[in-house]
Enzyme design. Structure first.
Site, PDB file in Angstrom:
ATOM      1  N   ASP A 194       0.779  -1.230   0.097  1.00  0.00           N
ATOM      2  CA  ASP A 194      -0.013   0.002  -0.070  1.00  0.00           C
ATOM      3  C   ASP A 194       0.946   1.365  -0.041  1.00  0.00           C
ATOM      4  O   ASP A 194       0.854   2.151   0.829  1.00  0.00           O
ATOM      5  CB  ASP A 194      -1.053  -0.043   1.267  1.00  0.00           C
ATOM      6  CG  ASP A 194      -1.573  -1.466   1.405  1.00  0.00           C
ATOM      7  OD1 ASP A 194      -2.056  -2.022   0.515  1.00  0.00           O
ATOM      8  OD2 ASP A 194      -1.629  -1.638   2.458  1.00  0.00           O
ATOM      9  N   GLU A 216     -11.106  -0.421  -2.344  1.00  0.00           N
ATOM     10  CA  GLU A 216     -10.365  -0.013  -1.208  1.00  0.00           C
ATOM     11  C   GLU A 216      -9.358   0.730  -1.324  1.00  0.00           C
ATOM     12  O   GLU A 216      -9.194   1.438  -2.640  1.00  0.00           O
ATOM     13  CB  GLU A 216      -9.902  -1.599  -0.342  1.00  0.00           C
ATOM     14  CG  GLU A 216      -8.994  -2.303  -1.184  1.00  0.00           C
ATOM     15  CD  GLU A 216      -8.513  -3.606  -0.613  1.00  0.00           C
ATOM     16  OE1 GLU A 216      -8.842  -3.599   0.400  1.00  0.00           O
ATOM     17  OE2 GLU A 216      -7.942  -4.458  -1.392  1.00  0.00           O
TER      18      GLU A 216
END
Length: 544
Positions: free
Chosen positions: A43, A209
């Site tokens: 991420d 997401e």
């Protein structure tokens, strides 16, 4: 040994300060190859301030947490800091809380301050700030308490207002695949107003997401991955209002390439205004490695990430490409540290623990150019090394390479143990164990460690306390489905030249939301005030 090796160690330390021996992205001809970071920086998010790029990534339960990386060209990166050494709340993170903690941080710069926001799925949304990314960051501030709020990203608007976008963890919130926006106080310390659901991805973009919030030419943009971590794609949402309604386009997918699931990341412009997108690709045991894609904007204010080779309006990942523009080009490639001669008074920034570190776990000994790790008895609930907080680990950093560590083990009691390990939801290692008055060198594994499985010893050889070279060779393979697989072979030497393979090959397994990690373990079967120890002279990576 120590006086002789100190000179060699200092020379080795200087030689690895520029670039890794096992993976360099910079091709030296004005181009780079992907991954730009062949390591688990899940991420990733980044910003440019002036001529400098700053990046951070999910650290989950590992400390020091929220590592800070720096670059001047988006290709050559080094670890320069970490936000915190201890993760709160202490009672939760003093033990290995695998997969908990820092999820999908966002780094931003606003009015002279650097900010990082992240969601802890169990405790809420946190923020930290500094005026110098290399310096001290503030103690994490709880912006909003709650469960399931993850993948947060702030946006300071032109009118002085501020907003925060985030996703939801189904495991805690009981729903997922939706994104929310909430107004934030201008100082960024609290959320005000009501949550507004701005996007539902269930039908066309499931498991949406990791949103990142931007504004360009009067448009509000939310970049987000969808479709799942390994097989997914990138979408971009666009609206004239932070609360929507939002249009949606797919801007990056695997297409006809060999790069599956181009997943979560961030957009940044270089010093000449060219746009780039850094994201991760999940490579199973190797972790979520970082790729860099070119990014172009059309006259209609929609972007494409990667290269649209077939004209379908959706970008595909690149393997190699020209390097971004830079006002500070590097004279030689730079990579995050991986070798360690243990000459300093502090641990290298590449090392992390799976829990908050405890006083007495280790001692830096620069006089002898060593790191000493002490052996401690585990808690009564201990099942295997996955329950051990004092594991010293770093990321896997290349598809194929060899790890060698020169160590010296000193035991005192039955059950003392220490050595080299490859950790994940299953793990393996090679090291010493004392049984009664005898010490043996053993190769072991633990298949299904996450579920509490017991270790299995595959081979032993009688040994003694003292110096030995421990080695793990990492080979890249594929599994029956064609997915990347990491094969580990363990060996040892008593002279540093001739190595003897010991035990069985091990198929490495990823950890909880992270790749496999390599490093050191210690342990004991009883609590004593004169614990055994492992002295580590050096830890070096070489090509196969």
């Amino acid at each position: 040994m120590k006086k002789v090796l100190l000179i060699c160690g200092l020379m080795a330390a200087m030689s690895v300060s520029a670039a890794s021996k096992v993976w360099v992205s910079d091709l030296g001809n004005g181009k780079y190859r992907n991954p730009v970071l062949f390591a688990d920086y899940s991420d990733p998010d980044l910003i440019r301030v002036g001529d400098d790029y700053w990046m951070t990534a999910s650290s989950f339960n590992h400390t020091p947490g929220l590592q800070i990386l720096h670059s001047t060209d988006l290709v050559n990166w080094e670890i320069v800091n970490a936000v915190f050494r201890v993760q709160e709340p202490r009672e939760h993170f003093d033990v290995p809380a695998h997969g908990d903690g820092v999820w999908a941080p966002a780094i931003r710069y606003h009015e002279g301050q650097y900010y990082i926001y992240w969601g802890d799925p169990d405790f809420g949304i946190y923020m930290t700030q500094t005026d110098d990314p290399r310096g001290e960051w503030t103690k994490p501030h709880l912006v909003k308490a709650g469960k399931g709020m993850i993948d947060t990203c702030p946006l300071w608007d032109d009118d002085g207002k501020a907003y925060l976008v985030h996703g939801w963890a189904g495991s805690r919130a009981t729903f997922k695949s939706v994104l929310s926006v909430c107004e934030m106080s201008p100082d960024g310390r609290e959320l005000i107003g009501e949550e507004v659901l701005i996007f539902d991805g269930h039908e066309e973009h499931p498991t949406v997401e990791g949103p990142k919030f931007y504004k360009r030419n009067g448009w509000y943009y939310v970049f987000a991955p969808a479709g799942g971590v390994k097989p997914g794609w990138q979408i971009v949402l666009r609206s004239r209002s932070p609360y929507g309604p939002y249009e949606c386009r797919t801007v990056l997918h695997q297409g006809d390439t060999d790069t599956p699931g181009p997943h979560q990341g961030g957009w940044v412009d270089d010093v000449e205004g060219n746009s780039w997108f850094m994201h991760f690709v999940d490579m199973y045991a190797y972790g979520r490695v970082v790729h860099l894609q070119p990014m172009t904007w059309g006259d209609d204010d929609w972007c494409i990430i990667g290269v649209d080779r077939n004209g379908d309006g959706i970008g595909e990942p690149v393997d190699t490409y020209r390097k971004p523009a830079s006002n500070k080009p590097v004279s030689a490639p730079v990579t995050p540290a991986d070798d360690d001669e243990f000459d300093g008074t502090t641990l290298g920034l590449q090392w992390q623990w799976p829990a908050n570190p405890g006083l007495g776990w280790y001692m830096n000994n620069p006089t002898d150019s060593e790191l000493r790790l002490y052996c401690y008895a585990p808690s009564e609930s201990w099942r295997n090394l996955m329950d051990t907080p004092n594991l010293l680990l770093q990321k896997v950093v290349a598809p194929e390479y060899t790890i060698t560590a020169k160590v010296d083990f000193r035991s005192n009691y039955d059950g003392d143990r220490a050595g080299l390990t490859v950790m994940g939801l299953s793990y393996a290692g090679i090291g010493f164990r004392r049984t009664g008055d005898a010490v043996a060198l053993e190769q072991f594994d633990c298949i299904g460690a996450k579920n509490g499985a017991a270790e299995r010893v595959n081979a032993t050889v009688p040994f003694r306390d003292g110096e030995v070279w421990l080695r793990c060779r990492i080979d890249r393979s594929t599994d029956s489905d064609g997915n990347p697989s990491m094969i580990c072979t363990f060996s040892y030497s008593t002279d540093g030249r001739k190595f003897q393979t010991l035990g069985s090959k091990f198929v490495a397994e990823a950890g909880q939301w992270v790749g496999a990690k390599t490093g050191f373990y210690t342990g004991a079967s009883q609590t004593k005030n004169d614990a055994a120890w492992l002295d580590i002279d050096w830890f070096r990576l070489t090509k196969k």
